[in-house]
Scaffold this active site. Structure first.
Site, PDB file in Angstrom:
ATOM      1  N   PHE A  93      98.031  70.441  38.737  1.00 53.30           N
ATOM      2  CA  PHE A  93      96.598  69.875  38.726  1.00 53.30           C
ATOM      3  C   PHE A  93      96.382  68.659  39.135  1.00 53.30           C
ATOM      4  CE2 PHE A  93      98.220  68.543  34.405  1.00 53.30           C
ATOM      5  CZ  PHE A  93      97.155  67.544  34.210  1.00 53.30           C
ATOM      6  N   CYS A  94      95.085  68.260  39.744  1.00 53.87           N
ATOM      7  CA  CYS A  94      94.794  66.800  39.870  1.00 53.87           C
ATOM      8  C   CYS A  94      93.353  66.636  39.354  1.00 53.87           C
ATOM      9  CB  CYS A  94      94.724  66.772  41.741  1.00 53.87           C
ATOM     10  SG  CYS A  94      93.786  67.833  42.638  1.00 53.87           S
ATOM     11  N   TRP A  95      92.592  65.732  39.974  1.00 58.74           N
ATOM     12  CA  TRP A  95      91.388  65.630  39.267  1.00 58.74           C
ATOM     13  C   TRP A  95      90.383  66.775  39.383  1.00 58.74           C
ATOM     14  CZ3 TRP A  95      88.420  63.587  35.923  1.00 58.74           C
ATOM     15  CH2 TRP A  95      87.021  63.464  36.238  1.00 58.74           C
TER      16      TRP A  95
END
Length: 355
Positions: A93-95
């Site tokens: 996951f990222c932002w």
């Protein structure tokens, strides 16, 4: 090929490892509990890419990102593989579920590592936390047993000993990374609201089917975070145990809990805290505590603060509780822990029998 899944559909799984590919500062600000940080870009690189995106074009930013990332990909693959050494499946996951997580998920898939990408990224996870905590306002928690006591009696240590015995404990100070008072952040990694909310939700989910929950009599504000209203109400309506200990024991335990190995750092942080609250002291107390601080006489300083500053305020706070208090001396931690467990098992059983 990786698949996108929502946090809600994965929260009960124990075969996953969360991989946060955001920068170090983003990870430090807040992340999913127990996530591993394997950043695609560091803070400086992320800033450079963002500048190019704003000043040149999206395509130019993507080209720069590819150039920077290409050298790191072998290390990232190895890091993900190492994080999954126990057989767990990575969730990337990222932002907001954008290019960073897509890039990492795609590359590790090409290297034979099957993964999941968190749909919506950390932002979607944060919204789940906010929504689920809000739902607790309409949920009846297990009976709350509230541990009260003047500063230094050892409430936190008792909670830790209860937790070691497998008792259901909600350690709010531990989640907040703060001991509650103006001195409470000394030597600790103080949490922000987002981190606190995530840890709190995870703990509440573990405790929701417990016969009761132990927690300390915290104020609404704990360091940098605020306790949610539903939990504050549950605390106010809980069953109260007042822990007591002689003054010399309280002073010794306070110093043991707060004292740092670095004497100068400890002195500086104590001085900072004293200056923050000195306006509430009497002129005599102000003079004495600063003299003791200058001499390094911390036992005298602590005792004066307990007797003349903290105890009166704590006594006033205890008067806001309606239910009666059961008093218990905690000079002997082991004996007190045993007695508290007995109280919980017998008292809660007796109370619930009449409901």
């Amino acid at each position: 090929m990786f698949v996108d899944e929502r946090y809600e559909d994965m929260v009960e799984r124990d075969d996953l490892i969360w991989i946060d590919v955001r920068s170090g500062s983003e990870f430090q600000e807040a992340t999913i509990p127990h996530a591993v940080n394997i950043p695609l870009f560091n803070d400086e690189e992320r800033a450079r890419i963002g500048t190019v995106y704003k000043q040149v074009s999206k395509a130019a930013a993507m080209e720069l990102g590819l150039e920077i990332a290409s050298e790191k990909l072998p290390h990232i693959v190895a890091s993900v593989r190492g994080a999954c050494a126990d057989g767990k499946k990575p969730v990337i996951f990222c932002w907001r579920g954008g290019m960073r997580s897509k890039t990492v998920a795609t590359v590790i898939d090409l290297m034979g590592i099957s993964s999941i990408r968190l749909s919506g990224g950390y932002r979607a996870y944060r919204q789940v936390v906010v929504d689920q905590l809000a739902q607790y306002a309409g949920v009846e928690l297990p009976p709350v047993i509230v541990l009260h006591g003047m500063t230094g009696v050892g409430k936190t240590n008792i909670l830790h000993k209860l937790a070691k015995r497998g008792e259901p404990v909600l350690d709010l100070e531990g989640l907040a990374g703060h001991r509650g008072s103006v001195f409470g952040g000394i030597g600790l990694d103080v949490a922000n609201q987002r981190t606190f909310d995530s840890l709190l939700l995870a703990q509440l989910q573990k405790l929701q089917h417990s016969p009761y929950i132990f927690m300390e009599a915290e104020s609404r504000r704990i360091g940098r975070v605020t306790m949610p209203e539903f939990l504050f109400v549950a605390k106010q309506q809980g069953y109260n145990i007042e822990l007591t200990a002689p003054m010399d024991v309280r002073v010794a335990r306070t110093l043991l809990q707060y004292r740092l190995h670095d004497d100068q750092l400890f002195a500086d942080q104590v001085l900072y805290a004293l200056q923050y609250i000195e306006k509430r002291f009497s002129p005599d107390l102000r003079q004495r505590v600063f003299e003791w601080h200058a001499m390094g006489d911390y036992p005298s300083l602590v005792e004066a603060l307990l007797v003349e500053y903290y105890d009166p305020r704590y006594q006033h706070a205890m008067e806001s509780y309606d239910r009666e208090f059961t008093c218990l001396d905690v000079t002997d931690y082991e004996l007190a822990t045993e007695q508290i467990c007995t109280y919980a098992q017998e008292h809660i059983k007796r109370v619930t029998a009449f409901q």
